[in-house]
Scaffold this active site. Structure first.
Site, PDB file in Angstrom:
ATOM      1  CG  ASP A   1      -1.809   1.170   1.330  1.00 30.01           C
ATOM      2  OD1 ASP A   1      -2.689   1.272   0.474  1.00 30.01           O
ATOM      3  OD2 ASP A   1      -1.642   2.022   2.239  1.00 30.01           O
TER       4      ASP A   1
ATOM      5  CD  GLU B   1      -2.370   2.208  -3.522  1.00 34.26           C
ATOM      6  OE1 GLU B   1      -3.193   3.040  -3.946  1.00 34.26           O
ATOM      7  OE2 GLU B   1      -1.609   2.471  -2.576  1.00 34.26           O
TER       8      GLU B   1
HETATM    9  C1  GLC Z   1      -3.537   8.941  -4.155  1.00 31.04           C
HETATM   10  C2  GLC Z   1      -2.414   8.090  -3.725  1.00 31.04           C
HETATM   11  C3  GLC Z   1      -2.901   6.734  -3.359  1.00 31.04           C
HETATM   12  C4  GLC Z   1      -4.026   6.872  -2.385  1.00 31.04           C
HETATM   13  C5  GLC Z   1      -5.110   7.703  -2.919  1.00 31.04           C
HETATM   14  C6  GLC Z   1      -6.178   7.839  -1.895  1.00 31.04           C
HETATM   15  O1  GLC Z   1      -4.023   8.522  -5.386  1.00 31.04           O
HETATM   16  O2  GLC Z   1      -1.437   7.979  -4.723  1.00 31.04           O
HETATM   17  O3  GLC Z   1      -1.864   6.004  -2.806  1.00 31.04           O
HETATM   18  O4  GLC Z   1      -4.592   5.679  -2.087  1.00 31.04           O
HETATM   19  O5  GLC Z   1      -4.593   8.927  -3.253  1.00 31.04           O
HETATM   20  O6  GLC Z   1      -7.265   8.507  -2.407  1.00 31.04           O
HETATM   21  C1  GLC Z   2      -3.889   3.429  -0.335  1.00 38.27           C
HETATM   22  C2  GLC Z   2      -5.305   2.941  -0.162  1.00 38.27           C
HETATM   23  C3  GLC Z   2      -6.164   4.064   0.263  1.00 38.27           C
HETATM   24  C4  GLC Z   2      -5.624   4.659   1.516  1.00 38.27           C
HETATM   25  C5  GLC Z   2      -4.167   5.065   1.377  1.00 38.27           C
HETATM   26  C6  GLC Z   2      -3.519   5.269   2.696  1.00 38.27           C
HETATM   27  O1  GLC Z   2      -3.689   4.151  -1.451  1.00 38.27           O
HETATM   28  O2  GLC Z   2      -5.744   2.328  -1.339  1.00 38.27           O
HETATM   29  O3  GLC Z   2      -7.493   3.654   0.414  1.00 38.27           O
HETATM   30  O4  GLC Z   2      -6.361   5.796   1.853  1.00 38.27           O
HETATM   31  O5  GLC Z   2      -3.394   4.074   0.762  1.00 38.27           O
HETATM   32  O6  GLC Z   2      -3.219   4.042   3.323  1.00 38.27           O
END
Ligand code: GLC
Ligand code: GLC
Length: 622
Positions: free
Chosen positions: A256, A298
């Site tokens: 993540d 991710e």
């Molecule tokens: C951005 C970040 C991603 C996160 C997301 C949350 O796109 O790159 O990691 O989960 O915001 O909305």
């Molecule tokens: C990731 C998850 C998102 C979360 C963020 C912080 O991008 O997909 O839902 O808010 O990380 O952990």
């Protein structure tokens, strides 16, 4: 392969990564990580060792065309860990063999960013069950041919994680795991170049903590404390957790927010070279003990930064096997809004091919908002501006553009960077058509949902169905009245699994029945056709000579080639140009084998063309 051989095979990767991260401390850190890996290898169960052996002899297992994924909040889909077995027949019926469960591990008390503020990485949320339930569930899924992916939230812990508590109680070891500042001097310097991930919910990147008497680095919400990876203890601790999860039987660890793990003053603190070294070090350490477990990045980042997470740098590195193809996702939505394919073709042709042993997670929707990651240079190449197109997309999917069929909800409204929430069905026009009672518009909206999925399923990689999309489920409106959720519009697309809709899935007169059967068809065709296998395959866009048609060409060294065609326009379209390296001129549509002219497409139709002859079949029929 025994443990010593695995260690030898991965030690050079581990050492190189650690040398880049902690040049003054290489041997000690490598020894500590190897020691963790050895301990985990000793503790690994016989069943998982057998899994390791199978995968070592079939290293492309996750690149098979039979792979189809599903992602869901555990509680919203199945209620509890023990209840997951009731859903297995449903998943099998859909053709799923890879399951990403969100929100499984114990989150913070109270608000937890949908489970992404983890209090304990090694036990599940008590509301969904016990560790024994988790292990039993993973075993059951494995017995049913379903692999399991869980989130490994490694950029931050929650503020009630035991490390954060110990830090507040004065432990200097634990304080050093986080990034703490006595006053605003350093935070103010960092802020000059840091963007905000949650500008509305959590402005700024630092939160004052009274008990500590310090500012805490909190990129996301104020209760998500960023870990300090410049301290090797953090990497060693987190590698220990990754190994433990691998020993629970987790097949895919989703890293993540990996892009955020390394901070460098004067930058936006994303995609730093060291973030890749962290992923590489985790890759090597986990592989030494648990070769059956792979990593999913991710990294929802711009196209220029994406391939690095699959290990593509000046030289290739072994990094994550999988990464979200957020560029294909964004470009697909952009195409249905503009009815043009030129920007997608340009953007996707700029992307280098993934390294051989890696592949994409292809998807249409996930639990997060859509950030409109349009690259400025790509936009300029087709005569628009990046900023202009990004704000057009935000406006279009919010439903405020004159030709818009979408009814999305804005997320993170900052000037110039508005993102979008909403289920695929809402963004593709189902809701607007329903409200208007317009049958033709409804049929088009259904076609759009299927078109988007047919691109994701036909590109290559592991395609993911986002829970509810297979039933054409709409938004959950209850979030706006819930004090814990009302400030986060992402809850609009995180509904409870709808039992009543699920019961309609075989009724083809319903919207649900149509979408279900058409997605099932895509899955069946894909699983039966080796051309979608990814071992050694490449997928690239080509110019079909018609601005409304998005064309892509997959070439597989053993199973032949496949031409994908998507008519993103709303009138019939003819392909006037074929891929230059096309060997067979005669093609037939795997999706509609009886159609006579495969180069003619109905509005919003997708074709997957292959050379005629016996259907190339999968190398791994189970
Ligand atoms: C951005 C970040 C991603 C996160 C997301 C949350 O796109 O790159 O990691 O989960 O915001 O909305
Ligand atoms: C990731 C998850 C998102 C979360 C963020 C912080 O991008 O997909 O839902 O808010 O990380 O952990």
């Amino acid at each position: 392969m025994n443990g010593a051989a695995l260690e030898r095979a991965w030690l050079p990767d581990l050492t190189a990564a650690i040398a880049g991260l902690y040049p003054d401390d290489v041997d000690t850190v490598v020894d500590r990580l190897v020691e963790r890996a050895r301990r985990a290898a000793d503790e690994r169960s016989a069943a998982l060792r057998a899994r390791d052996q199978e995968r070592l002899v079939d290293p492309g297992w996750y690149q098979s065309n039979e792979r189809v994924g599903y992602m869901a909040y555990l509680d919203r889909f199945a209620h509890s860990l023990r209840d997951v077995d009731r859903r297995i027949p449903y998943l099998r019926e859909l053709g799923i063999d890879t399951l990403h469960f969100l929100s499984v591990l114990r989150p913070r008390e109270g608000e937890s960013d949908g489970g992404y503020a983890v209090r304990d990485y090694l036990t599940p949320d008590p509301r969904v069950g016990t560790t024994a339930d988790l292990l039993r569930m993973i075993g059951q899924l494995h017995d049913n041919g379903i692999d399991v992916s869980l989130d490994f939230v490694l950029n931050h812990t929650s503020d009630d994680h035991e490390w954060a508590i110990a830090a507040r109680n004065g432990s200097s070891y634990h304080q050093a795991l986080y990034r703490l500042f006595p006053d605003r001097t350093a935070p103010d310097q960092w802020e000059t170049s840091l963007p905000e991930v949650f500008p509305d919910m959590a402005p700024g990147n630092f939160t004052w903590n009274d008990e500590l008497g310090r500012w805490v680095w909190t990129t996301f919400r104020e209760f998500q404390w960023d870990l300090d990876y410049s301290n090797p203890d953090v990497l060693v601790e987190m590698a220990g957790i990754a190994l433990a999860l691998a020993n629970y039987g987790v097949d895919i660890l989703r890293l993540d927010a990996i892009a955020f793990t390394w901070k460098r003053l004067g930058t936006n603190c994303q995609n730093q070279p060291e973030a890749h070294l962290i992923a590489q070090a985790l890759r090597a350490t986990v592989a030494m003990a648990a070769p059956a477990t792979i990593l999913l990045a991710e990294a929802i980042v711009g196209p220029a930064d994406l391939l690095g997470y699959l290990g593509r740098h000046d030289l290739e590195r072994r990094e994550c096997e999988l990464a979200y193809h957020n560029q294909l996702m964004v470009q697909s939505w952009s195409m249905i809004a503009t009815r043009r394919s030129d920007l997608a073709r340009r953007a996707l042709s700029q992307l280098p091919d993934p390294p051989a042993r890696s592949t994409w997670f292809t998807y249409v929707r996930c639990h997060d908002d859509i950030g409109w990651a349009i690259d400025d240079a790509d936009a300029a190449a087709v005569g628009v501006t990046g900023a202009g197109h990004r704000s057009f997309l935000a406006e279009f999917f919010r439903g405020d553009f004159p030709t818009s069929f979408a009814r999305g909800t804005p997320f993170g409204v900052t000037v110039g960077d508005e993102r979008t929430s909403g289920m695929a069905s809402t963004l593709a026009g189902i809701e607007a058509a329903r409200r208007a009672g317009d049958a033709a518009a409804l049929a088009r909206a259904i076609d759009r949902v299927v078109l988007l999925y047919a691109i994701a399923f036909g590109w290559g990689g592991i395609p993911i169905v986002y829970m509810g999309d297979e039933l054409c489920q709409g938004d959950d409106r209850s979030w706006a009245d819930d004090p814990d959720r009302h400030h986060d519009s992402r809850w609009a697309h995180r509904p409870m699994f709808d039992e009543q809709l699920a019961a309609l899935r075989t009724e083809t007169s319903t919207i649900t029945g149509q979408v279900w059967s058409r997605l099932r068809h895509l899955i069946d065709v894909r699983r039966a056709s080796g051309v979608f296998d990814d071992v050694g395959a490449v997928a690239r866009p080509f110019d079909a000579g018609n601005e409304h048609v998005f064309g892509w060409h997959r070439i597989h060294p053993r199973w032949g080639s496949m031409i994908g065609l998507a008519n993103v326009g709303e009138t019939a379209a003819t392909v006037v140009q074929r891929p230059a390296d096309l060997v067979h001129d005669v093609q037939h549509d795997l999706l509609a084998p009886d159609d006579r002219d495969p180069w003619l497409l109905r509005p919003l139709q997708v074709r997957w063309l292959a050379s005629p002859g016996p259907l190339p079949t999968s190398p791994r029929s189970r």
